[in-house]
Design a protein around this motif. Structure first.
Motif, PDB file in Angstrom:
ATOM      1  N   VAL A  52       0.814  -7.578 -12.836  1.00 22.95           N
ATOM      2  CA  VAL A  52       1.780  -8.590 -12.392  1.00 22.95           C
ATOM      3  C   VAL A  52       2.965  -7.945 -11.680  1.00 22.95           C
ATOM      4  N   LEU A  53       3.572  -6.962 -12.317  1.00 29.97           N
ATOM      5  CA  LEU A  53       4.758  -6.345 -11.725  1.00 29.97           C
ATOM      6  C   LEU A  53       4.394  -5.400 -10.581  1.00 29.97           C
ATOM      7  N   TRP A  54       3.360  -4.594 -10.785  1.00 28.01           N
ATOM      8  CA  TRP A  54       2.971  -3.625  -9.762  1.00 28.01           C
ATOM      9  C   TRP A  54       1.823  -4.128  -8.897  1.00 28.01           C
ATOM     10  N   GLN A  55       1.179  -5.229  -9.304  1.00 25.47           N
ATOM     11  CA  GLN A  55       0.151  -5.917  -8.518  1.00 25.47           C
ATOM     12  C   GLN A  55      -0.979  -4.978  -8.078  1.00 25.47           C
ATOM     13  N   LYS A  56      -1.537  -4.289  -9.050  1.00 27.77           N
ATOM     14  CA  LYS A  56      -2.542  -3.265  -8.768  1.00 27.77           C
ATOM     15  C   LYS A  56      -3.769  -3.819  -8.047  1.00 27.77           C
ATOM     16  N   LYS A  57      -4.333  -4.921  -8.552  1.00 25.80           N
ATOM     17  CA  LYS A  57      -5.550  -5.459  -7.932  1.00 25.80           C
ATOM     18  C   LYS A  57      -5.271  -6.045  -6.555  1.00 25.80           C
ATOM     19  N   ILE A  58      -4.115  -6.657  -6.386  1.00 32.77           N
ATOM     20  CA  ILE A  58      -3.774  -7.208  -5.072  1.00 32.77           C
ATOM     21  C   ILE A  58      -3.712  -6.087  -4.046  1.00 32.77           C
ATOM     22  N   ARG A  59      -3.290  -4.909  -4.492  1.00 30.36           N
ATOM     23  CA  ARG A  59      -3.182  -3.773  -3.573  1.00 30.36           C
ATOM     24  C   ARG A  59      -4.515  -3.059  -3.341  1.00 30.36           C
ATOM     25  N   ASP A  60      -5.617  -3.659  -3.827  1.00 32.06           N
ATOM     26  CA  ASP A  60      -6.938  -3.141  -3.449  1.00 32.06           C
ATOM     27  C   ASP A  60      -7.123  -3.244  -1.934  1.00 32.06           C
ATOM     28  N   PHE A  61      -6.411  -4.209  -1.334  1.00 33.20           N
ATOM     29  CA  PHE A  61      -6.337  -4.321   0.125  1.00 33.20           C
ATOM     30  C   PHE A  61      -4.926  -3.867   0.491  1.00 33.20           C
ATOM     31  N   PRO A  62      -4.743  -2.580   0.781  1.00 33.88           N
ATOM     32  CA  PRO A  62      -3.409  -1.957   0.789  1.00 33.88           C
ATOM     33  C   PRO A  62      -2.377  -2.622   1.692  1.00 33.88           C
ATOM     34  N   ILE A  63      -2.738  -2.938   2.931  1.00 32.68           N
ATOM     35  CA  ILE A  63      -1.740  -3.487   3.857  1.00 32.68           C
ATOM     36  C   ILE A  63      -1.259  -4.844   3.370  1.00 32.68           C
ATOM     37  N   PHE A  64      -2.211  -5.743   3.068  1.00 37.50           N
ATOM     38  CA  PHE A  64      -1.813  -7.047   2.552  1.00 37.50           C
ATOM     39  C   PHE A  64      -1.100  -6.905   1.212  1.00 37.50           C
ATOM     40  N   GLY A  65      -1.560  -5.966   0.389  1.00 39.64           N
ATOM     41  CA  GLY A  65      -0.936  -5.755  -0.911  1.00 39.64           C
ATOM     42  C   GLY A  65       0.543  -5.429  -0.784  1.00 39.64           C
ATOM     43  N   VAL A  66       0.888  -4.621   0.214  1.00 38.97           N
ATOM     44  CA  VAL A  66       2.294  -4.283   0.449  1.00 38.97           C
ATOM     45  C   VAL A  66       3.071  -5.521   0.893  1.00 38.97           C
ATOM     46  N   PHE A  67       2.481  -6.305   1.805  1.00 40.94           N
ATOM     47  CA  PHE A  67       3.141  -7.542   2.250  1.00 40.94           C
ATOM     48  C   PHE A  67       3.395  -8.478   1.071  1.00 40.94           C
ATOM     49  N   HIS A  68       2.380  -8.631   0.220  1.00 43.05           N
ATOM     50  CA  HIS A  68       2.504  -9.531  -0.933  1.00 43.05           C
ATOM     51  C   HIS A  68       3.565  -9.017  -1.901  1.00 43.05           C
ATOM     52  N   LEU A  69       3.594  -7.706  -2.090  1.00 45.27           N
ATOM     53  CA  LEU A  69       4.596  -7.103  -2.966  1.00 45.27           C
ATOM     54  C   LEU A  69       5.999  -7.346  -2.412  1.00 45.27           C
ATOM     55  N   PHE A  70       6.135  -7.263  -1.090  1.00 47.98           N
ATOM     56  CA  PHE A  70       7.427  -7.490  -0.436  1.00 47.98           C
ATOM     57  C   PHE A  70       7.977  -8.874  -0.772  1.00 47.98           C
ATOM     58  N   PHE A  71       7.168  -9.916  -0.481  1.00 45.32           N
ATOM     59  CA  PHE A  71       7.788 -11.230  -0.654  1.00 45.32           C
ATOM     60  C   PHE A  71       7.748 -11.726  -2.099  1.00 45.32           C
ATOM     61  N   THR A  72       6.921 -11.116  -2.956  1.00 46.98           N
ATOM     62  CA  THR A  72       6.983 -11.472  -4.376  1.00 46.98           C
ATOM     63  C   THR A  72       8.295 -11.000  -4.983  1.00 46.98           C
ATOM     64  N   TRP A  73       8.558  -9.698  -4.841  1.00 45.01           N
ATOM     65  CA  TRP A  73       9.783  -9.147  -5.413  1.00 45.01           C
ATOM     66  C   TRP A  73      11.018  -9.628  -4.656  1.00 45.01           C
ATOM     67  N   GLY A  74      10.886  -9.735  -3.345  1.00 52.40           N
ATOM     68  CA  GLY A  74      12.019 -10.204  -2.557  1.00 52.40           C
ATOM     69  C   GLY A  74      12.423 -11.614  -2.923  1.00 52.40           C
ATOM     70  N   PHE A  75      11.441 -12.479  -3.125  1.00 57.41           N
ATOM     71  CA  PHE A  75      11.730 -13.871  -3.455  1.00 57.41           C
ATOM     72  C   PHE A  75      12.420 -13.977  -4.815  1.00 57.41           C
ATOM     73  N   LEU A  76      11.995 -13.146  -5.768  1.00 61.33           N
ATOM     74  CA  LEU A  76      12.634 -13.164  -7.092  1.00 61.33           C
ATOM     75  C   LEU A  76      14.106 -12.773  -6.997  1.00 61.33           C
ATOM     76  N   VAL A  77      14.396 -11.777  -6.164  1.00 58.51           N
ATOM     77  CA  VAL A  77      15.792 -11.352  -5.977  1.00 58.51           C
ATOM     78  C   VAL A  77      16.608 -12.483  -5.358  1.00 58.51           C
ATOM     79  N   LEU A  78      16.011 -13.184  -4.398  1.00 56.77           N
ATOM     80  CA  LEU A  78      16.744 -14.219  -3.670  1.00 56.77           C
ATOM     81  C   LEU A  78      16.978 -15.478  -4.502  1.00 56.77           C
TER      82      LEU A  78
END
Length: 642
Positions: A52-78
């Motif tokens: 959930v926090l590090w989103q390991k399985k989502i990052r099985d597709f590295p480029i999209f995984g980074v994008f998803h990590l960006f707006f997941t954590w970014g949205f929580l901050v906002l």
């Protein structure tokens, strides 16, 4: 004053609807069968953090995984700064922690930038670099647009405040606001004030829209997926949940109605993001068959929300229910920890226990085990392997009670020539290495793996308890087997009924003998070999490297891999009882895998599972009968080099 009233009315309505809608889904989840998932909290939190926090399985597709990590954590901050934005727009005050905190201002601006990058990255992925398994729909674009509106409106609001001199925050830390404000430095004060009002309302109207959309879309995973991940199964990957069977005759079990699923299976339904990764790994779906794991969660949710009273048999086609190979690829791929396979098994369990619409081939398997103790419908002494195995002079545990290992031969070797050759080769290797082992001989019965995955829990438990009693009487502690299906059942499922053993697959045992110098391959085998990973050996029990190390130890062997291998390997199509089905219609999955084998150009296909060996050999002979391709078990290849 009117602005404040409208704001709080909209907040009350949207938040109230959101809470009501989520609570109604929660009540549905609670209606499911009970299941204990509160054990081993330390392991659960560890898995939660990685997924959930590090989103390991989502990052099985590295480029999209980074994008998803960006707006997941970014949205929580906002979300925190949105509260500050609400106070500024309503009461013209800011939260001191935010307005004057240099660290937070830097994090906030960075979060806004990351979310914007993440949204555009996801838009590009959906429109230009879309994977085949990813389904596009209007709502996916609407959600991305709403996220973009929320972030850009917050950026513009803070930029206008700063450029108008209304905010006294530390400008250097707000690097994105500072950079954007240079574009608005000449903005008229009145126009700026009105623009700030517009973007302020855009921000919160977008958030209100989110609260209404989330419960009615796949984005409900934002609420439930974290809980679903925490409560994922900690049982061994290959273990099915046992059913507590009553003593009354005619008892039915499994899932006939939607509420017959466990609460975790219903939680899966609301946690599913419908991304399609499960379909991408499903051999049935990839081969054009009816079984589609994504559809399981989708259909169940649809009927739950429509409050239909349909039975499982009315919701799912029988081809979809019986088409699952139980390979576990869908569960392994799911970033939301949904457990698709157990739903197929529970559907089968009801069909079998109610004795309604059971396919004829499956009935024959049940009858064979009930009458002869094997799915082949013949006693062991009627099989082609009976005499050959006896000729080896292998001692039984009765004759050698001090044997360190029980060699559990398995059913298939007694009835199929290919499996028999593998079993004999392994036995010869054990003898040449001086291993102290014994077999059960005529006392050996089926482990029950096939009937359990076909849904006959009653017959499986009867067989398992009988074998456990026999093993206990003979003092069995360690077991070696050439069949990954036997391995998985004896190791991971017999423990549910008190049978605790150390079970070792022959590939791991051979690798250990080689590493200890008990075996020394000397004969050169100049062949190009490709290895097929069995689902039950690899994905469920983690034996990927050992067979490759055995092959690499054989002089002359050159290993070439298929396009899908190891963790991403493609099923042979025999698991889940399918080995005994599709005799007339053919097995699209095994055909699919066969073409991958042929594409390697290998001269030898190496297997480590009797089912895989038999079904792939049949398909290769059917598709390309003139192809000079030998199919051998790893024990046969190793024995030839000794």
């Amino acid at each position: 004053m009117m602005k404040i009233i409208i704001f709080f009315l909209l907040t009350l309505f949207s938040a109230g609807y959101f809470v009501w809608a989520v609570n109604s889904r929660y009540r549905v989840i609670k209606s499911g069968r009970p299941l204990n998932r509160s054990d081993r909290p330390h392991e659960r939190w560890k898995y939660f953090c990685t997924q959930v926090l590090w989103q390991k399985k989502i990052r099985d597709f590295p480029i999209f995984g980074v994008f998803h990590l960006f707006f997941t954590w970014g949205f929580l901050v906002l979300l925190i700064s949105s509260l500050d934005m609400a106070l500024a727009g309503l009461f013209h005050v800011r939260i001191p922690f935010i307005e004057y905190n240099e660290v937070y201002l830097f994090i906030r601006d960075t979060a806004m930038a990351l979310v914007i990058v993440g949204v555009f990255g996801c838009l590009l992925r959906r429109s230009i670099k879309k994977p085949k398994w990813l389904a596009n729909n209007i709502m996916a674009y609407v959600i991305l647009l709403l996220v973009l509106v929320i972030v850009i409106s917050e950026l513009l609001f803070n930029t206008i405040y700063f450029s108008q001199g209304t905010s006294s925050g530390i400008s250097g830390a707000s690097w994105l606001v500072l950079a954007t404000s240079k574009l608005l430095k000449d903005l008229n004060f009145i126009i700026g004030y009105r623009a700030a009002e517009i973007v302020w309302w855009m921000h919160f109207l977008a958030m209100y829209s989110f609260l209404v959309i989330i419960p009615n879309s796949k984005h409900l995973h934002l609420v439930f997926a974290a809980f679903n991940t925490y409560w994922h199964s900690l049982d061994p990957k290959g273990a099915l949940l046992p059913i507590q069977l009553g003593e009354e005759k005619g008892q039915t079990y499994g899932a006939n109605k939607l509420e017959d699923f466990t609460w975790k299976q219903l939680l899966d339904v609301y946690s599913c993001v419908k991304c399609g990764r499960c379909n991408n790994r499903c051999p049935a779906q990839q081969s054009g068959e009816e079984t589609k794991p994504k559809k399981v969660n989708g259909r169940v949710r649809k009927h739950l929300e429509n409050n239909t009273k349909k039975t499982i048999g009315e919701i799912f086609e029988k081809e979809a229910i019986w088409g699952c190979t139980t390979c576990g690829g869908c569960v392994e791929a799911c970033p939301m920890s949904c457990e698709h396979t157990s739903k197929f098994i529970d559907m089968r369990r009801y069909i079998v226990s109610s004795n309604a619409n059971i396919p004829l081939e499956i009935k024959q398997v049940f009858k064979g085990i009930e009458n002869y103790g094997t799915p082949w419908g013949l006693s062991r002494n009627q099989g082609i392997g009976y005499a050959r195995i006896n000729e080896l002079g292998l001692p039984t545990l009765t004759e050698n009670p001090k044997a360190e290992y029980l060699y559990f031969v398995g059913c298939t070797a007694y009835y199929n020539e290919s499996a028999l050759k593998a079993a004999v080769a392994f036995a010869r290797i054990l003898k040449s290495a001086g291993v102290n082992f014994a077999i059960l001989g005529e006392d050996e019965g089926c482990c029950g793996e096939t009937v359990r995955r076909m849904g006959n829990e009653l017959l499986f438990q009867t067989m398992a308890k009988k074998n456990i009693t026999l093993f206990g009487n003979l003092g069995v502690k360690k077991i070696i087997t050439i069949c990954p299906h036997c391995l998985n059942t004896l190791q991971n499922e017999y423990s549910q009924f008190g049978g605790e053993y150390e079970v070792i697959p022959h590939v791991a045992f051979l690798e250990n003998l080689l590493s200890r110098g008990k075996l020394k391959p000397l004969n050169n085998q100049p062949e190009l070999v490709t290895f097929h990973d069995s689902c039950y050996l690899g994905r469920y029990n983690g034996f990927y490297n050992q067979p490759r190390e055995v092959l690499q130890a054989i002089p002359g062997v050159s290993l070439t891999e298929m396009s899908r291998t190891k963790e991403s390997s493609f099923c042979c199509g025999a698991g889940g009882g399918r080995f005994w089905m599709n005799a007339e219609t053919g097995n699209a999955i095994s055909i699919n895998r066969t073409y991958e084998v042929l594409a390697t150009g290998a001269k030898v296909l190496c297997t480590s599972c009797p089912y895989c060996q038999i079904i792939l050999k049949e398909e290769i002979q059917r598709i390309d009968p003139d192809r000079e391709l030998i199919i051998m078990d790893i024990a046969e290849i190793l024995e030839a080099s000794l």
